[in-house]
Design an enzyme around this catalytic site. Structure first.
Site, PDB file in Angstrom:
ATOM      1  N   TRP A 100     -33.394  -5.193  42.795  1.00 32.96           N
ATOM      2  CA  TRP A 100     -32.827  -5.811  41.589  1.00 32.96           C
ATOM      3  C   TRP A 100     -31.519  -5.153  41.185  1.00 32.96           C
ATOM      4  O   TRP A 100     -30.588  -5.832  40.760  1.00 32.96           O
ATOM      5  CB  TRP A 100     -33.840  -5.809  40.450  1.00 32.96           C
ATOM      6  N   ASP A 167     -31.836  -2.989  32.849  1.00 32.83           N
ATOM      7  CA  ASP A 167     -32.775  -4.049  33.205  1.00 32.83           C
ATOM      8  C   ASP A 167     -34.170  -3.432  33.077  1.00 32.83           C
ATOM      9  O   ASP A 167     -34.540  -2.558  33.845  1.00 32.83           O
ATOM     10  CB  ASP A 167     -32.497  -4.499  34.646  1.00 32.83           C
ATOM     11  N   LYS A 191     -43.136 -10.344  33.334  1.00 29.16           N
ATOM     12  CA  LYS A 191     -43.834  -9.175  33.852  1.00 29.16           C
ATOM     13  C   LYS A 191     -44.752  -8.544  32.802  1.00 29.16           C
ATOM     14  O   LYS A 191     -45.829  -8.108  33.125  1.00 29.16           O
ATOM     15  CB  LYS A 191     -42.836  -8.118  34.349  1.00 29.16           C
TER      16      LYS A 191
HETATM   17  C1  LIG Z   1     -38.594  -9.756  38.371  1.00 25.69           C
HETATM   18  C2  LIG Z   1     -37.378  -8.950  38.136  1.00 25.69           C
HETATM   19  C3  LIG Z   1     -36.100  -9.540  38.068  1.00 25.69           C
HETATM   20  C4  LIG Z   1     -35.842 -11.012  38.346  1.00 25.69           C
HETATM   21  O1  LIG Z   1     -36.322 -11.807  37.357  1.00 25.69           O
HETATM   22  P1  LIG Z   1     -36.065 -13.386  37.432  1.00 25.69           P
HETATM   23  O2  LIG Z   1     -36.710 -13.826  36.152  1.00 25.69           O
HETATM   24  O3  LIG Z   1     -36.773 -13.897  38.639  1.00 25.69           O
HETATM   25  O4  LIG Z   1     -34.617 -13.626  37.468  1.00 25.69           O
HETATM   26  C5  LIG Z   1     -35.022  -8.726  37.791  1.00 25.69           C
HETATM   27  N1  LIG Z   1     -35.184  -7.406  37.579  1.00 25.69           N
HETATM   28  C6  LIG Z   1     -36.390  -6.798  37.655  1.00 25.69           C
HETATM   29  C7  LIG Z   1     -36.499  -5.326  37.411  1.00 25.69           C
HETATM   30  C8  LIG Z   1     -37.527  -7.566  37.922  1.00 25.69           C
HETATM   31  O5  LIG Z   1     -38.722  -6.971  37.986  1.00 25.69           O
END
Ligand SMILES: *Cc1c(COP(=O)(O)O)cnc(C)c1O
Length: 355
Positions: A100, A167, A191
């Site tokens: 990511w 993030d 998540k």
């Molecule tokens: C799942 C995830 C993403 C991507 O999320 P999307 O909603 O599919 O764009 C980005 N960063 C992290 C840390 C993630 O776990």
């Protein structure tokens, strides 16, 4: 009972599903579904306001931080962040700690310069880099607090003197952090917070409005702040379910209480991985994630057989990401410790049967 270790979309509290299902049929006794309410109605505005207020309360945010619920996954923020913060002649610092982070770097390069100040790539992302410097004239420093795919996590947040952007998609609301020390936090909901399709963005107002680029209306955080996160039709159902999950979290005692439970779950599983001769963890002990536990078998030819044992026990979603192989058990907030016990017992049973 199913034990859901999915990495995302992932487990949410049972009572949240129950309440969400009821609201789809008849929201608050109104005779209307939550799905057919206008977003400008008092009923939905109350949902949005409560969701934003719960985020502020649970993260203990100060008055300089704004809370937004925006369309799109975290991947949308990979570009929206640099579009709002980074001029084309400026440099942003990024930590590359996994898939990511790498994707966020690629998008930032579309808007300005990027200096990758550290990377875990040489070790196949089994560590969080320790010795690195962040230039103090960089516009901001971006980290991924928890690396969902590789199963590593910043245990100590690398604060510097420049604005910090994170993030937090896969560990938001899972542990106590001083969230006010971040200038921008984003997280896809699926998540630890709610259904896919909405992003939580927490942004310090003072970092906005500093660049020369013209930002499309819908991409400019300031417009969303001015409209109370209702610039256009928000993803109403996703926001509603996030609100229910945040209410649930508050009723559990908030982030500090859930952190204790998350630690107990992670300790239980890592202890088994470390003591069971058939398994081993893939990440350096100091950098292991408490949300996504990645492990492999010392004899990979046994993995299929272990997987079928776990299927018999109704354990779902522990296949590792294709980049890592082996297994990944995601221990998000809503996963009860009893599910971890079922997994650990399966590992013990497997070891006993193959000894
Ligand atoms: C799942 C995830 C993403 C991507 O999320 P999307 O909603 O599919 O764009 C980005 N960063 C992290 C840390 C993630 O776990």
């Amino acid at each position: 009972m199913v034990h859901n270790f999915n990495a995302g979309p992932s487990i949410l509290p049972k009572e949240v599903f129950q309440q969400a299902a009821e609201a789809v049929l008849n929201y608050n006794g109104s005779g209307l579904s939550i799905l057919e309410l206008g977003h400008r109605t008092a009923s939905f505005e109350a949902v949005m306001n409560e969701a934003r207020a719960l985020v502020k309360e649970l993260m203990q945010l100060d008055d300089q931080h704004e809370v937004l619920f925006l369309h799109g996954g975290a991947s949308t923020q990979f570009m929206q962040v640099p579009m709002n913060l980074l001029d084309d002649k400026e440099t942003a610092a990024y930590a590359d700690t996994g898939v990511w982070g790498t994707k966020a770097i690629k998008e930032a390069k579309l808007f300005g310069k990027v200096e990758v100040v550290c990377t875990g790539k040489e070790s196949n992302y089994t560590i969080i880099p320790k010795d690195f410097a962040v230039p103090n004239d960089a516009t901001y420093f971006h980290i991924t607090t928890n690396n969902t795919i590789y199963g590593s996590q910043w245990q100590k947040i690398p604060y510097t003197s420049i604005p910090l952007v994170a993030d937090m998609s896969s560990d938001i609301f899972s542990r106590v952090i001083d969230f006010n020390r971040f200038d921008l936090i984003y997280a896809g909901a699926q998540k630890n917070m709610g259904p896919a399709g909405v992003n939580l963005v927490v942004v310090k107002k003072s970092i906005l409005g500093k660049i020369k680029r013209t930002i499309p209306t819908i991409m400019d955080y300031r417009n969303h702040i001015n409209e109370g996160s209702m610039l256009n039709t928000p993803p109403v159902f996703s926001v509603f379910v996030c609100m229910l999950t945040l209410r649930w979290l508050k009723a559990q005692g908030g982030v500090a209480a859930i952190e204790k439970l998350n630690e107990a779950k992670a300790t239980l599983l890592y202890n088994e991985i470390d003591s069971n001769p058939f398994f081993r963890g893939t990440v350096d002990k100091a950098d292991r994630s408490k949300m996504n536990v990645c492990f492999v078998m010392n004899d990979p030819t046994l993995e299929k057989s272990f997987l079928s044992l776990t299927k018999e026990k109704n354990i779902i979603g522990i296949e590792g990401h294709r980049l890592v192989g082996g297994f990944r058990a995601s221990l998000y907030n809503a996963l009860p410790i009893s599910s971890v016990t079922v997994l650990v017992d399966a590992m013990k049973e497997f070891a006993a049967a193959h000894a």
